[in-house]
Write a protein that holds these residues in place. Structure first.
Motif, PDB file in Angstrom:
ATOM      1  N   GLN A  49     -10.583  15.657  17.460  1.00 38.08           N
ATOM      2  CA  GLN A  49     -10.548  17.587  16.974  1.00 38.08           C
ATOM      3  C   GLN A  49      -9.691  17.600  17.696  1.00 38.08           C
ATOM      4  O   GLN A  49      -8.927  18.141  18.967  1.00 38.08           O
ATOM      5  N   ASN A  50      -9.359  18.802  16.637  1.00 37.01           N
ATOM      6  CA  ASN A  50      -8.569  20.074  16.657  1.00 37.01           C
ATOM      7  C   ASN A  50      -6.745  19.604  17.066  1.00 37.01           C
ATOM      8  O   ASN A  50      -6.040  20.320  17.601  1.00 37.01           O
ATOM      9  N   ASP A  51      -6.392  18.187  16.677  1.00 34.35           N
ATOM     10  CA  ASP A  51      -5.108  17.941  16.751  1.00 34.35           C
ATOM     11  C   ASP A  51      -4.506  18.565  15.464  1.00 34.35           C
ATOM     12  O   ASP A  51      -5.498  18.988  14.529  1.00 34.35           O
ATOM     13  N   PHE A  52      -3.503  18.096  15.780  1.00 34.12           N
ATOM     14  CA  PHE A  52      -2.311  18.776  15.025  1.00 34.12           C
ATOM     15  C   PHE A  52      -1.207  17.835  14.542  1.00 34.12           C
ATOM     16  O   PHE A  52      -0.014  17.779  15.326  1.00 34.12           O
ATOM     17  N   ILE A  53      -1.530  16.815  13.471  1.00 30.37           N
ATOM     18  CA  ILE A  53       0.021  15.696  13.715  1.00 30.37           C
ATOM     19  C   ILE A  53       0.134  15.142  12.369  1.00 30.37           C
ATOM     20  O   ILE A  53       0.264  15.516  11.234  1.00 30.37           O
ATOM     21  N   GLY A  54       1.596  15.665  12.658  1.00 28.35           N
ATOM     22  CA  GLY A  54       2.623  14.752  11.462  1.00 28.35           C
ATOM     23  C   GLY A  54       2.963  13.389  11.377  1.00 28.35           C
ATOM     24  O   GLY A  54       3.323  12.922  12.953  1.00 28.35           O
ATOM     25  N   ILE A  55       2.611  12.336  10.628  1.00 32.75           N
ATOM     26  CA  ILE A  55       3.241  11.812   9.972  1.00 32.75           C
ATOM     27  C   ILE A  55       4.035  11.295   9.743  1.00 32.75           C
ATOM     28  O   ILE A  55       4.881  12.612   8.642  1.00 32.75           O
TER      29      ILE A  55
END
Lengths: 256, 271
Positions: A30-36
């Protein structure tokens, strides 16, 4: 401790007999901000489809958090704008309203609550005056905001974006990324976005997942942004620089 | 003979009722078909249905039953897309069309009765519709229209953006299959009375004409139906007074209306 929203356990992904990504083990909190990120064709969209639950793993499992038995994890999905067929004569309001369909009954028509929710999101994104405009008459940047609005009206637990800056000019690219960051901070929204443009996302995301030749590695942005790591992923010498407090990445031939 | 007197004749009344229902609903469904860029699914399904009828006439199986089975096979083929993304869907449609057309000809080559019936199916013969065909068309199209009205949300979302629809919890594959099933049911009902040419004309021409001048989807549905009805009414009357085949006359009127839409498309778009 952060709450897990999605967990990949020894998951292998692919289409038919073809395996594209092997033995994935990671969690989205929760509340992650992930770039793939990763080169074209590495499997970014495949991973995104598995996160969204529309591609089942060939092996292993993907576990989704249920907030209650009747309340599964809700996704807000922003597809690539090129996948949207502009031949449809739909207004901004009609498209954004689609984001509410999953919360209406099977045959129910939109209620006042749905309309209010649409207008409040349009207002938040600064496109309320465009509600009755035809989607196909908008610029790329505004179309992206319409698709973002549609994802937000569903009141998602997790926002998933596929190449949100593709085909945008420099100004629209910046506005879109600032808006996504604002959503993460203001609404504490968990965000997962795919991009092949590393330079665009490194100053925004908090974690980066690299995909390359069936290899997958997710780490904190500070740890990931090392020249040797990036050089290994992209197979070319990478330099990381700073310009007015923002990081920029340059690919260099071996002899430079 | 004036229009009022022409439509006093019983066979003209039946022809008018059945073609207004068929034309109205196919013109509505055509908007989806044109927007989804699957225009040739219409002609291929029509040909597959005709092939099913041909097999029925040849083998002694109930032609309606065999045509429904063939149509269902076509619906599954087009909605499931068994070749995935390796081969474009148009090529599957082309293959199905060629196969159905060839098999249809082979089936009728061995049956004189089938040959006459298939010619009727291709050109259509609205003027000879029976009461039971009128009631069948009325029942099928009313049911399908109600279904479309109730599930407008699902059909529009799946047609416009199937991937996002799937992520929002909608069973996009199922709704896509239902959409194709409805197209199949409507075509197999329609070509028995209107023929392949008119069925295809209704499915494509009003929608294309409308989308040239309208910038609002709900108005596009409405205008498409209105154009279909106007062409049916005037085409049927013209075919009667000029002693011409009804189906091709209606299609010609549809094309004239389409030309008018093209002329005004940039001057007065409808918001």
């Amino acid at each position: 401790m952060d709450e897990t929203l999605i967990e990949f356990k020894d998951a292998s992904l692919g289409y038919g007999p073809k395996e594209i990504l092997k033995n994935l083990n990671f969690r989205i909190y929760q509340n992650d901000f992930i770039g793939i990120v990763g080169p074209n064709g590495a499997g970014k969209t495949t991973l995104l489809r598995a996160i969204l639950g529309i591609l089942k793993p060939q092996k292993g499992e993907v576990i989704y958090k249920h907030f209650s038995p009747d309340s599964p994890l809700r996704f807000g999905y922003v597809p690539q704008i090129q996948t949207i067929d502009e031949i449809f004569p739909l207004s901004v309001y009609e498209i954004v309203l689609m984001g509410r369909y999953s919360q209406m009954g099977l045959i129910a028509k939109p209620q006042r609550l749905d309309r209010d929710r649409v207008f409040s999101v349009l207002k938040y994104l600064g496109i309320e005056p465009l509600a009755n405009k035809s989607y196909r008459e908008l610029s790329g940047g505004l179309r992206q905001r319409v698709l973002l609005a549609r994802a937000l009206v569903s009141e998602p637990n997790i926002l998933v974006l596929d190449e949100p800056t593709n085909d945008l000019d420099l100004a629209s690219e910046r506005i879109t990324m600032d808006l996504i960051k604002k959503l993460h901070i203001d609404k504490k929204l968990t965000i997962v976005m795919v991009s092949h443009l590393l330079n665009v996302i490194i100053n925004y995301v908090e974690k980066i997942a690299f995909i390359n030749s069936q290899e997958f590695k997710i780490s904190d942005i500070k740890e990931a942004l090392r020249e040797e790591n990036l050089s290994e992923v992209y197979g070319i010498k990478i330099k990381i620089g700073n310009l007015e407090g923002e990081k920029i990445i340059m690919a260099r031939p071996d002899n430079q | 003979m004036n229009m009022f007197s022409a439509f006093q004749i019983p066979f003209m009344q039946k022809a008018l009722v059945v073609s207004l229902i068929t034309g109205g609903f196919l013109s509505f469904l055509g908007v989806y078909i044109v927007l989804r860029r699957i225009v040739f699914v219409g002609i291929a399904l029509s040909q597959i249905t005709a092939c099913g009828f041909a097999l029925g006439f040849l083998s002694g199986i109930n032609p309606l039953l065999s045509s429904i089975i063939f149509t269902l096979i076509g619906v599954i083929l087009f909605s499931v897309q068994p070749t995935g993304k390796k081969v474009p869907q148009e090529s599957i449609i082309g293959l199905a069309y060629a196969l159905a057309a060839s098999l249809g000809i082979l089936f009728v080559a061995k049956s004189a009765q089938a040959e006459t019936n298939i010619l009727n199916l291709l050109s259509g013969n609205i003027l000879t519709v029976t009461n039971s065909q009128v009631y069948t068309a009325l029942t099928v199209f009313c049911l399908v229209a109600v279904f479309h009205f109730l599930f407008y949300k699902q059909f529009i979302f799946v047609s416009f953006d199937p991937e996002t629809a799937a992520t929002s919890g909608l069973n996009a594959k199922l709704w896509n299959f239902i959409f194709y099933l409805i197209v199949g049911i409507v075509i197999s009902t329609s070509i028995r009375t209107s023929g392949v040419i008119l069925t295809f004309g209704y499915m494509v021409i009003p929608a294309v004409s409308t989308l040239m001048v309208v910038r609002n989807l709900k108005k596009a549905f409405l205008l498409s139906v209105i154009l279909g009805l106007i062409a049916t009414f005037s085409g049927l009357y013209l075919s009667f007074v000029l002693d011409l085949p009804s189906g091709p006359t209606i299609v010609t009127v549809l094309c004239v209306l389409s030309g008018l839409c093209w002329l005004i498309k940039n001057k007065s778009p409808i918001d």
